[in-house]
Scaffold this motif. Structure first.
Motif, short mmCIF file in Angstrom:
data_model
loop_
_atom_site.label_atom_id
_atom_site.label_comp_id
_atom_site.label_asym_id
_atom_site.label_seq_id
_atom_site.Cartn_x
_atom_site.Cartn_y
_atom_site.Cartn_z
N GLY A 57 18.03 18.99 1.19
CA GLY A 57 16.96 17.99 1.22
C GLY A 57 17.41 17.03 1.57
N LEU A 58 17.77 16.04 1.93
CA LEU A 58 17.81 14.35 2.04
C LEU A 58 16.61 13.67 2.23
CD1 LEU A 58 20.53 12.46 1.96
CD2 LEU A 58 20.26 12.27 4.57
N TYR A 59 17.10 12.77 0.69
CA TYR A 59 16.06 11.46 0.73
C TYR A 59 16.67 10.35 0.19
CZ TYR A 59 13.04 15.15 0.54
OH TYR A 59 12.45 16.34 0.72
N ILE A 60 16.41 9.37 1.28
CA ILE A 60 17.64 8.52 0.95
C ILE A 60 16.42 6.88 0.58
CG2 ILE A 60 18.42 6.77 2.43
CD1 ILE A 60 19.09 9.09 4.21
N ASP A 61 16.99 6.61 -0.69
CA ASP A 61 16.32 5.00 -0.58
C ASP A 61 17.35 4.20 -0.42
OD1 ASP A 61 16.08 3.26 -2.59
OD2 ASP A 61 16.20 4.12 -4.41
N ILE A 62 15.87 2.97 0.46
CA ILE A 62 16.22 2.68 1.81
C ILE A 62 16.65 1.14 0.60
CG2 ILE A 62 13.61 2.30 1.49
CD1 ILE A 62 16.07 1.51 4.66
N ASP A 63 16.24 0.90 -0.13
CA ASP A 63 16.55 0.01 -1.61
C ASP A 63 17.91 -0.03 -1.53
OD1 ASP A 63 13.44 -0.32 -0.68
OD2 ASP A 63 13.31 -0.08 -3.26
N LEU A 64 18.30 0.82 -1.32
CA LEU A 64 19.98 0.90 -1.86
C LEU A 64 20.88 1.02 -0.90
CD1 LEU A 64 20.06 2.73 -5.08
CD2 LEU A 64 19.38 0.68 -4.74
N LYS A 70 16.42 -4.65 4.82
CA LYS A 70 14.69 -4.21 3.40
C LYS A 70 13.58 -4.59 4.88
CE LYS A 70 18.71 -2.83 1.12
NZ LYS A 70 19.67 -2.48 2.48
N ASP A 71 13.58 -4.08 5.81
CA ASP A 71 12.28 -4.81 6.34
C ASP A 71 11.78 -2.94 7.25
OD1 ASP A 71 13.36 -4.07 8.60
OD2 ASP A 71 13.34 -6.65 8.62
N THR A 72 10.97 -3.58 8.08
CA THR A 72 10.18 -2.18 9.41
C THR A 72 11.28 -1.71 9.79
OG1 THR A 72 8.83 -3.95 9.28
CG2 THR A 72 8.80 -2.50 10.93
N TRP A 73 12.09 -3.01 10.45
CA TRP A 73 13.03 -2.06 11.36
C TRP A 73 14.31 -0.76 10.62
CZ3 TRP A 73 11.33 -2.74 15.72
CH2 TRP A 73 10.36 -3.62 16.33
N GLY A 74 14.71 -2.02 9.38
CA GLY A 74 15.73 -1.26 8.87
C GLY A 74 14.87 0.38 8.66
N LEU A 75 14.08 0.52 7.97
CA LEU A 75 12.97 1.75 7.60
C LEU A 75 12.88 2.34 8.94
CD1 LEU A 75 11.81 3.57 5.70
CD2 LEU A 75 9.53 2.50 5.94
N ILE A 87 12.28 9.57 2.40
CA ILE A 87 12.77 8.31 1.76
C ILE A 87 12.00 7.59 0.69
CG2 ILE A 87 12.11 5.21 1.97
CD1 ILE A 87 13.70 7.01 4.25
N ILE A 88 12.65 6.84 0.25
CA ILE A 88 12.62 6.23 -2.02
C ILE A 88 12.96 5.35 -1.26
CG2 ILE A 88 13.41 6.60 -3.98
CD1 ILE A 88 14.82 9.17 -2.88
N THR A 89 11.84 3.76 -2.34
CA THR A 89 11.80 3.69 -2.48
C THR A 89 11.09 2.00 -3.58
OG1 THR A 89 11.10 0.92 -0.99
CG2 THR A 89 9.95 2.78 -0.43
N ALA A 90 10.80 1.05 -4.11
CA ALA A 90 10.42 0.37 -4.67
C ALA A 90 9.02 -0.30 -4.12
CB ALA A 90 11.40 0.26 -6.27
N LYS A 91 9.53 -0.33 -3.01
CA LYS A 91 8.87 -2.13 -2.63
C LYS A 91 7.32 -1.05 -1.76
CE LYS A 91 12.92 -4.27 -1.34
NZ LYS A 91 13.60 -3.41 -2.08
N GLU A 92 6.66 -1.74 -2.32
CA GLU A 92 5.18 -1.02 -1.80
C GLU A 92 4.80 -1.39 0.30
OE1 GLU A 92 1.38 -2.65 -3.56
OE2 GLU A 92 2.59 -2.86 -5.20
N LEU A 94 6.94 -0.87 1.90
CA LEU A 94 7.79 -0.23 2.35
C LEU A 94 7.55 1.43 2.21
CD1 LEU A 94 11.71 -1.07 2.32
CD2 LEU A 94 10.60 -1.89 3.90
N VAL A 95 6.49 1.07 1.19
CA VAL A 95 6.12 3.10 1.12
C VAL A 95 4.92 3.63 2.09
CG1 VAL A 95 4.43 4.18 -0.02
CG2 VAL A 95 6.13 2.93 -1.33
N ARG A 96 4.43 2.41 2.16
CA ARG A 96 2.55 2.30 3.19
C ARG A 96 3.65 2.31 4.98
NH1 ARG A 96 1.32 -1.79 -0.07
NH2 ARG A 96 -0.68 -1.61 -0.81
N LEU A 97 5.03 1.53 5.03
CA LEU A 97 5.13 1.69 6.28
C LEU A 97 5.77 3.40 6.26
CD1 LEU A 97 5.94 0.64 8.57
CD2 LEU A 97 8.44 -0.35 8.07
#
Length: 187
Positions: A57-64, A70-75, A87-92, A94-97
């Motif tokens: 399983g691959l889980y990507i930390d989008i922030d790194l 680090k916005d809608t388009w990249g995610l 997806i892993i993120t510290a940004k609220e 990006l969690v919602r998106l």
């Protein structure tokens, strides 16, 4: 196809990769899940293909990930073109998106003091991620508190150095532990 919880049931230790030199060792390890904490726009697809070829399983930390906004388009690009398991993120936002895009989402919380703890619990309650990763992961009392307050699966991460740390975390209501320590991957 195995989901996050199926994989954690097989092995609760997650290989965290913050240096691509570790990838081969992680692929050879008994870990079912890889947290990718490094990479860039040019190598992300190749890394994803290698992980998927080994049925991990691959889980990507989008922030790194370098080279992605680090916005809608990249995610959205990563979710729709790289096809990670989550997806892993510290940004609220990006969690919602991520959730809106149908991705399994892990909220990463850095608990450095009581203010960060309170803010992290509030963030988890408002975004309702599928899981929460807390750093450092060697805080059994805090792990129990966050789990109780949010009723969300917890991944203990950061400073997990040996079997004692793994067992302490798992006995403190953490569902899994994540570590970049290759020795921990084989516990």
């Amino acid at each position: 196809m195995k989901n996050f919880f199926d994989r954690i049931e097989i092995n609760p230790i997650i290989a965290a990769i913050n240096d691509l030199a570790q990838l081969d060792k992680a692929l050879e390890s008994p870990c079912e899940i890889i947290f990718l904490l490094t990479g860039n726009i040019f190598n992300l697809k190749e890394i994803a293909n290698r992980v998927k070829a080994r049925d991990k399983g691959l889980y990507i930390d989008i922030d790194l990930i370098d080279g992605f906004s680090k916005d809608t388009w990249g995610l959205e690009y990563i979710v729709k073109n790289i096809y990670p398991d989550g997806i892993i993120t510290a940004k609220e936002n990006l969690v919602r998106l991520s959730k809106d895009l149908g991705a399994f989402t892990i909220l990463r919380l850095f608990i450095i003091d009581s203010v960060a703890l309170k803010k992290g619990i509030h963030s988890a309650k408002s975004t309702r991620p599928h899981a929460i990763e807390i750093l450092p992961g060697i805080m059994p009392k805090i792990t129990k508190m966050i789990h109780m307050e949010t009723d969300t699966p917890i991944i203990a991460s950061g400073l997990i150095m040996d079997k004692e740390d793994v067992m302490m975390s798992l006995n403190s209501n953490a569902l899994a532990v994540s570590s970049n320590n290759k020795n921990v991957w084989h516990i």
